[in-house]
Design an enzyme around this catalytic site. Structure first.
Site, PDB file in Angstrom:
ATOM      1  N   HIS A 109       0.824  -1.210   0.000  1.00  0.00           N
ATOM      2  CA  HIS A 109       0.000   0.000   0.000  1.00  0.00           C
ATOM      3  C   HIS A 109       0.864   1.268   0.000  1.00  0.00           C
ATOM      4  O   HIS A 109       0.706   2.142  -0.858  1.00  0.00           O
ATOM      5  CB  HIS A 109      -0.899  -0.025   1.245  1.00  0.00           C
ATOM      6  N   GLU A 110       1.784   1.345   0.951  1.00  0.00           N
ATOM      7  CA  GLU A 110       2.616   2.548   1.045  1.00  0.00           C
ATOM      8  C   GLU A 110       3.551   2.683  -0.150  1.00  0.00           C
ATOM      9  O   GLU A 110       3.843   3.801  -0.597  1.00  0.00           O
ATOM     10  CB  GLU A 110       3.411   2.543   2.353  1.00  0.00           C
ATOM     11  N   HIS A 140       3.706   6.526  -6.860  1.00  0.00           N
ATOM     12  CA  HIS A 140       2.897   7.621  -7.401  1.00  0.00           C
ATOM     13  C   HIS A 140       3.628   8.954  -7.225  1.00  0.00           C
ATOM     14  O   HIS A 140       3.737   9.761  -8.159  1.00  0.00           O
ATOM     15  CB  HIS A 140       1.548   7.652  -6.679  1.00  0.00           C
ATOM     16  N   HIS A 154       1.719   4.505  -2.862  1.00  0.00           N
ATOM     17  CA  HIS A 154       1.783   5.960  -2.682  1.00  0.00           C
ATOM     18  C   HIS A 154       3.144   6.497  -3.127  1.00  0.00           C
ATOM     19  O   HIS A 154       3.242   7.522  -3.814  1.00  0.00           O
ATOM     20  CB  HIS A 154       1.588   6.315  -1.207  1.00  0.00           C
TER      21      HIS A 154
END
Length: 602
Positions: free
Chosen positions: A386-387, A393, A390
């Protein structure tokens, strides 16, 4: 035993030297910002006099913001390494004071722009010298029709502190004054219920514990429901006041204005989920069947349908799992992930005094760092994926956009992180032969849909209803709020579930209802992520490449336009319906597994 930071190997600690190689450079930047503040003051009263002035003040303000981000982020991340450090707390405070000073110095810029005649504004913005900043300036000027006179703006600013009182009242009641009773846990120990342990209690395999925790928590909230109704009602009235004062058609329209999100996006989400609410009803039936219950209650929704599977996954194995799970994104993406994993972007392990939880953070000039407190669990593997979503991105946005467009909105933020989670869970489901593990992974994925799409959309609909009631001249009382909330629970979860006494006041414990129409973004972001992930998994190379381009777009356009270029129209209901179609398939897949088991038992 928790280790001291010095005991952890360097390869498992982030390297903040790209941001500041030494603290003398940090001090130098604070002095530089003071000089920039003096420079920006020289444009006061002259912003619209010439293209050169407008260009100069824009670049000065952006440079101030860029340096301030570096100053604050570095000091805060150093403080997160050891939250008891007076040195870094002092540096954080210095950064905050400097930010306030800069904000005050730049406060004249937007009003001076807004005061210009439309023709003069168009002439300035249309100049080639301002081409790079055209979208940035037009975005500021979108608010022109909602900007009041200087005197009126000063009045609104002066009541800013008062406007936060409803949330402050809620927070003091909920976080400071409210006390919950003790219950007996699975081991026979008497334990006080807290905000932190309530969900773990609801995940307990012991149904008696779940029921006791549920009843005790909501009995407490019921005792204060009138106070909570007053604070929430005040919050809604505040939102109505600001939306009317700034000449918006509704509180919802005002809330969505910042990211230029059409109201249709919000309404389509609710409509699409409502059309597919039968799939949630099927999931409730599946839960009842899988858990072998005579009747299913609200306190049966969080506990796993399958017995917890012990999976000890060390960090190096987690890295391998994440890379394998993300293979469908292609080599270009994986190379960035590998760089992050191997180049000390990540602060991996818990240490004494380290901030808890996890995040992805950084600045335009730094690595997109990740803070973890890794323990050898499957949940922590998903946190890493998940991190990293980020961070990649952020990496792509900063590499491909100038500073002014190097960030991205909250509306887009959760898409990249959730795509990674969806790809990983799909990989695990597809490559697991063990029936119990497959059920465990399916349970995980199904709960993401329930908690992120259905539940957050229910919250979004509740917010919409209560704001519309006030806008129509109605009042919000504990009874009316509870009636609305109870009705929504029945609609979303169906007739089969028992709406236990107390669930009707759950609205009283949800802090997000004070965030001004924020929660819908969880549901849209998750739906968009599933939409992207499904196309990527199918081997659609064009869809994958468009997704990568989306990650590179930063804030160079409005969020819905950035997604449209990537092949996703969030103003339609299609992305939501496609995601919920997947949810229905997962429900059917899980049911097929337990049907096979029942046949064998028979």
């Amino acid at each position: 035993m928790i280790k001291e930071r010095e005991e952890i190997a360097e390869i498992y600690k982030w390297n903040l030297e790209k941001l500041y190689s030494d603290e003398d450079k940090w001090i130098s930047d604070t002095e530089y910002v003071d000089k920039l503040i003096e420079e920006v003051e020289t444009y006061r009263g002259k912003v619209g006099k010439s293209v050169e002035n407008l260009l100069g003040v824009v670049e000065a303000e952006l440079e101030i913001n860029r340096k301030l981000e570096n100053i604050y982020t570095y000091s805060k991340m150093k403080l997160d390494e050891n939250t008891s450090s007076d040195r870094y707390q002092g540096m954080v405070d210095r950064g905050q004071v400097l930010s306030v000073k800069a904000s005050e110095a730049c406060s004249y810029i937007v009003p001076e722009l807004m005061a210009l005649e439309e023709e003069k504004l168009e002439e300035l913005i249309g100049d080639k010298k301002l081409e790079q900043y055209r979208h940035y300036l037009r975005d500021i000027l979108r608010g022109k029709s909602h900007t009041l006179s200087e005197a009126e703006e000063m009045i609104l600013a002066s009541v800013g502190e008062i406007s936060g009182s409803s949330y402050q009242l809620y927070s003091m009641m909920n976080d400071a004054d409210l006390r919950f009773p003790e219950i007996e846990d699975e081991n026979g120990n008497m334990v006080e219920i807290t905000h932190g342990n309530y969900i773990p209690f609801m995940e307990s395999g012991d149904r008696r514990v779940r029921k006791d925790a549920f009843q005790s928590l909501y009995k407490t909230y019921s005792g204060f429901k009138n106070t909570f109704a007053t604070s929430l009602g005040s919050e809604v009235k505040k939102n109505r006041f600001y939306s009317k004062t700034r000449k918006y058609g509704s509180s919802l329209e005002h809330a969505l204005h910042g990211d230029n999100i059409p109201v249709a996006v919000y309404e389509n989400l609710i409509e699409a989920v409502e059309k597919n609410v039968d799939k949630m009803h099927s999931y409730i039936s599946l839960r009842k069947k899988a858990m072998k219950l005579d009747e299913i209650h609200m306190y049966d929704l969080y506990t796993p349908m399958v017995k917890d599977i012990e999976m000890k996954i060390e960090y190096e194995e987690a890295k391998r799992m994440v890379l394998e799970g993300l293979e469908a994104l292609g080599e270009e993406y994986l190379e960035v992930v590998k760089e992050g994993l191997d180049s000390r972007w990540i602060d991996v392990y818990e240490s004494r005094g380290k901030r808890s939880g996890a995040y992805s953070w950084g600045t335009y000039d730094s690595e997109p760092y990740i803070l973890l407190n890794y323990h050898d669990t499957l949940d922590n593997v998903f946190t890493l994926a998940h991190e990293m979503g980020h961070s990649v991105h952020s990496y792509y946005s900063r590499e491909n956009q100038p500073y002014v467009y190097g960030g991205y909105s909250i509306f887009l933020a959760e898409i990249a992180s959730t795509v990674n989670e969806v790809l990983l869970i799909n990989h695990l489901i597809a490559n697991t032969e063990n029936r119990e593990k497959k059920k465990y992974f399916l349970n995980h994925y199904l709960e993401q849909f329930r908690g992120t799409v259905y539940r957050q959309t229910m919250f979004a609909e509740f917010e919409k209803i209560i704001h519309e009631r006030v806008e129509a001249g109605g009042a919000l009382t504990a009874e009316s709020l509870s009636a609305i909330y109870s009705g929504l629970n029945r609609k979303y979860y169906g007739e089969e579930i028992v709406l236990d006494p107390g669930i009707e006041v759950e609205w009283a414990r949800i802090p997000h209802f004070y965030y001004n129409f924020y929660v819908y973004q969880y549901a849209t972001g998750f739906s968009a992520a599933v939409y992207f992930a499904e196309r990527i998994i199918s081997g659609d190379v064009e869809a994958r490449d468009l997704y990568i381009e989306f990650l590179k777009s930063g804030s160079s356009d409005y969020p819905t336009e950035i997604l449209r270029k990537a092949g996703l129209d969030m103003t339609s209901s299609e992305p939501i319906e496609k995601a919920l179609e997947k949810f229905g398939e997962l429900v059917a897949e899980y049911e097929a597994l337990i049907d096979v088991e029942e046949e064998k038992e028979a």
